[in-house]
Design a protein around this motif. Structure first.
Motif, PDB file in Angstrom:
ATOM      1  N   ALA A   1       8.070   0.349  11.043  1.00 22.76           N
ATOM      2  CA  ALA A   1       7.601   0.730   9.712  1.00 22.76           C
ATOM      3  C   ALA A   1       7.160  -0.530   8.976  1.00 22.76           C
ATOM      4  CB  ALA A   1       8.704   1.435   8.930  1.00 22.76           C
TER       5      ALA A   1
ATOM      6  N   VAL B   1       5.291   4.374  10.225  1.00 25.03           N
ATOM      7  CA  VAL B   1       5.241   4.498   8.769  1.00 25.03           C
ATOM      8  C   VAL B   1       4.579   3.256   8.191  1.00 25.03           C
ATOM      9  CG1 VAL B   1       6.599   4.656   6.635  1.00 25.03           C
ATOM     10  CG2 VAL B   1       7.335   5.909   8.678  1.00 25.03           C
TER      11      VAL B   1
ATOM     12  N   CYS C   1       3.805   1.945   4.208  1.00 25.58           N
ATOM     13  CA  CYS C   1       3.863   2.236   2.776  1.00 25.58           C
ATOM     14  C   CYS C   1       3.712   0.945   1.984  1.00 25.58           C
ATOM     15  CB  CYS C   1       5.145   2.966   2.398  1.00 25.58           C
ATOM     16  SG  CYS C   1       6.671   2.153   2.887  1.00 25.58           S
TER      17      CYS C   1
ATOM     18  N   THR D   1      12.028   5.671   3.711  1.00 25.54           N
ATOM     19  CA  THR D   1      11.590   5.505   5.096  1.00 25.54           C
ATOM     20  C   THR D   1      12.676   5.939   6.068  1.00 25.54           C
ATOM     21  OG1 THR D   1      10.124   3.699   4.435  1.00 25.54           O
ATOM     22  CG2 THR D   1      10.682   3.858   6.772  1.00 25.54           C
TER      23      THR D   1
ATOM     24  N   ARG E   1      12.453   9.655   6.206  1.00 20.35           N
ATOM     25  CA  ARG E   1      11.286  10.123   6.969  1.00 20.35           C
ATOM     26  C   ARG E   1      11.517   9.994   8.471  1.00 20.35           C
ATOM     27  NH1 ARG E   1       4.960   8.292   6.117  1.00 20.35           N
ATOM     28  NH2 ARG E   1       4.161   9.203   8.050  1.00 20.35           N
TER      29      ARG E   1
END
Length: 218
Positions: free
Chosen positions: A106, A131, A133, A151, A154
């Motif tokens: 991520a 991920v 972001c 996160t 998710r």
């Protein structure tokens, strides 16, 4: 330490973007008839998102002026996202090694999410991340733990199954507040004292992957 997911900061951790950020800052300053800043000064402004960077570069709390500057900064940075930015040595190999070993990745940056996706795409590593972001993805940004906690949700994993790697106090504090093991990346933009509270410290991207895969310091 059993790690299922590795969270990474971008600027100063995976990507050396200082020159492009400085160019965007100085384009913005020039457009508002302000003097340019040296690279070393821009470096100190990075880490808490574009709004904070622009406000501090302008040395102004006038929100109208800051918003003018922010729009010009973002527009320029979008068009010149990888003119000079490059992955740090060993970054691609470290990420690929983690993915090959079943670790989900991520990217959690304070950079605008669209710019985070763009720079990772331009550098050819976006497909490695489950991920991505940015600082505008949630109601709060690092050092708040919120982006990390979201996160975790998710990815459906616990805090004890993740690691946060970053070069600044924002990354270390966010990780600690979320209950996540932290790795301080010593080659980035943060000062050495910002990494003192990290659980591990790494001198290279390969050190980061080694720590995650073995649970041992280099």
């Amino acid at each position: 330490m059993t790690v299922r997911s590795a969270f990474f900061d971008l600027d100063g951790t995976l990507v050396d973007s200082l020159a492009d950020l400085a160019d965007a800052v100085n384009h913005m300053l020039s457009s508002l008839d302000r003097p340019a800043l040296p690279l070393a000064e821009v470096r100190l402004l990075i880490g808490k998102g574009a709004h904070n960077l622009v406000r501090r570069a302008l040395k102004s709390d006038d929100e109208h002026i800051v918003q003018q500057g922010l729009a010009r900064f973002l527009e320029y940075n979008h068009g010149h996202i990888v003119d000079k930015s490059r992955l740090y040595p060993g970054a691609r190999e470290a990420l690929e090694s983690l993915v090959d070993n079943g670790i989900t990745l991520a990217a959690i940056s304070n950079k605008n999410e669209a710019l985070s996706r763009l720079i990772l795409g331009e550098l050819g590593i976006a497909p490695l991340f489950e991920v991505i972001c940015g600082g505008n993805s949630f109601a709060e940004m690092k050092p708040s733990p919120l982006p990390l906690l979201k996160t975790l949700e998710r990815l459906d994993i616990s805090a004890t199954e993740a690691v946060m790697a970053g070069d600044s106090i924002n990354d270390i504090q966010a990780g600690r507040r979320a209950g996540i093991t932290t790795i301080g990346c010593c080659w980035g933009y943060g000062a050495p004292e910002e990494l003192r509270q990290a659980d591990y410290r790494a001198d290279s991207c390969s050190d980061v992957s080694r720590i995650i895969l073995t649970g041992k310091s280099p």
